[in-house]
Design a protein around this motif. Structure first.
Motif, short mmCIF file in Angstrom:
data_model
loop_
_atom_site.label_atom_id
_atom_site.label_comp_id
_atom_site.label_asym_id
_atom_site.label_seq_id
_atom_site.Cartn_x
_atom_site.Cartn_y
_atom_site.Cartn_z
N LEU A 257 38.99 32.32 33.90
CA LEU A 257 38.02 33.46 34.35
C LEU A 257 36.92 31.95 35.85
O LEU A 257 36.80 32.33 36.92
N ALA A 258 36.36 31.18 34.99
CA ALA A 258 35.80 29.97 35.43
C ALA A 258 36.12 29.31 36.64
O ALA A 258 36.68 29.04 37.74
N ALA A 259 37.81 29.06 36.09
CA ALA A 259 38.42 28.11 37.18
C ALA A 259 38.96 30.07 38.32
O ALA A 259 39.61 28.52 39.33
N ALA A 260 39.64 30.41 38.28
CA ALA A 260 39.67 31.60 39.27
C ALA A 260 39.06 31.61 39.93
O ALA A 260 39.28 31.48 41.11
N GLU A 261 37.68 32.16 39.88
CA GLU A 261 37.11 32.16 39.91
C GLU A 261 35.99 30.92 41.29
O GLU A 261 36.27 31.40 42.67
N ALA A 262 36.65 29.59 40.97
CA ALA A 262 36.65 28.58 41.72
C ALA A 262 37.53 28.34 42.87
O ALA A 262 37.91 27.64 43.53
N ALA A 263 39.18 29.01 42.25
CA ALA A 263 39.99 28.69 43.30
C ALA A 263 40.04 29.90 44.00
O ALA A 263 40.87 30.26 45.15
N VAL A 269 40.67 37.11 38.25
CA VAL A 269 39.29 36.89 37.64
C VAL A 269 39.52 38.75 37.43
O VAL A 269 38.98 38.80 36.25
N LYS A 270 40.06 39.59 37.82
CA LYS A 270 39.63 40.75 37.12
C LYS A 270 41.02 40.76 35.71
O LYS A 270 39.70 40.83 34.95
N MET A 271 41.55 40.28 36.19
CA MET A 271 42.88 39.88 34.74
C MET A 271 41.41 39.74 33.18
O MET A 271 41.03 40.31 32.17
N ASN A 272 40.73 38.57 33.64
CA ASN A 272 40.07 37.14 32.50
C ASN A 272 38.80 38.94 32.31
O ASN A 272 38.89 38.31 31.13
N LYS A 273 38.35 39.39 33.45
CA LYS A 273 36.43 40.12 33.16
C LYS A 273 37.42 41.37 31.76
O LYS A 273 36.68 42.09 31.58
N ASP A 274 38.53 42.21 32.45
CA ASP A 274 38.52 42.25 32.03
C ASP A 274 39.28 42.56 30.78
O ASP A 274 38.99 44.10 29.48
#
Length: 282
Positions: A257-263, A269-274
């Motif tokens: 999630l953190a890496a996806a938000e940085a990218a 981001v959505k998949m990880n939060k879900d």
């Protein structure tokens, strides 16, 4: 009148159909494929016959560029970069032109390989390589123009040109040792992070041994270190979850999630939060 025109039309069509007779080509097309080391080499050319004619110095004049065969330009294709007399020929297709002489020939590898015959305007900038090849007299007459691959080794071969009582050979070298050495080095170093990742994801998707998938994904992430991309961390979280390690799945998902938000990748981001909500991590 109409009836007469119809009869003439039918007669013309029938004559045209009857003219569709297939006869042998005077200079048959030939195509040769040869593996030299690990390099694929293809030679395409047409093969005229002597038919009682004097070839070199007459039909094929000395000291003039010749198409090296008949009909369309003779073409050679290399799947890898090769070397001809120390000159590099990039992987690709070339026309082979020659300038026959009594004692030696000039052999040209020309980048413009389309069309028939020699170019109307010779362009030296299109000569990728030029070689001087010695003429070897043959003890017999070769009736049909022939090209060969001779003296094959794991790293080289010779393009042979034979016609009348003449043999000319042009040696080329292929990068076999370089390719094999690179392959050996890669194998001896063991699987890469990408290899471990691909194997782990395959096991996950195909429902195979999930503990083995977990071992492989851990190796992939460890090899990547701090540079592990968010999509690999995402797969690690899914493998952990499938293996029943919810704590590990949550930890991997948070990193992804953190890496996806940085990218700036909203999908991940959505998949990880879900997933984090599903696993009780948020």
């Amino acid at each position: 009148m109409k009836k007469l025109l119809l009869i003439l039309f039918v007669f013309a069509v029938s004559m045209n159909v009857n003219a569709q007779i297939e006869t042998p080509a005077p200079s048959p097309f030939a195509k040769m494929e040869q593996k030299v080391g690990l390099t694929d080499v293809t030679l395409e050319y047409s093969r005229p016959n002597m038919r009682g004619r004097t070839i070199f110095g007459d039909l094929v004049p000395y000291d003039k560029v010749w198409r090296t065969g008949a009909n369309a330009r003779t073409k050679i294709t290399f799947s890898d970069d090769v070397a001809v007399n120390g000159q590099t020929l990039k992987a690709g297709t070339y026309a082979i032109f020659t300038k026959p002489g009594k004692q030696s020939w000039e052999v040209y590898f020309y980048t413009d390989y389309n069309g028939g015959g020699t170019p109307q305007e010779w362009d030296d900038s299109k000569v990728a390589a030029k070689v001087t090849a010695e003429v070897y007299p043959m003890p017999m007459q070769i009736e049909t123009f022939t090209m060969t691959f001779d003296d094959l080794t794991s790293s080289s071969a010779t393009i042979g040109i034979l016609w009348s009582d003449v043999y000319v050979g042009v040696k080329f070298d292929v990068p076999t040792d370089k390719a094999v050495s690179a392959s050996i080095d890669k194998v001896m170093k063991g699987p890469s992070a990408g290899d471990y990742y691909a194997a782990a994801v395959y096991y996950l998707q195909e429902g195979k041994d999930i503990n083995q998938a977990k071992t492989w994904i851990d190796k992939a992430i460890a090899m990547a270190g701090d540079k592990a991309p968010f999509w690999q961390l995402r797969q690690q979280s899914l493998i952990y979850a499938k293996a029943g390690d919810k704590k590990g799945a949550i930890a991997a998902a948070k990193k992804s999630l953190a890496a996806a938000e940085a990218a700036g990748n909203d999908d991940y981001v959505k998949m990880n939060k879900d997933s984090l909500k599903e696993w009780g991590g948020m």
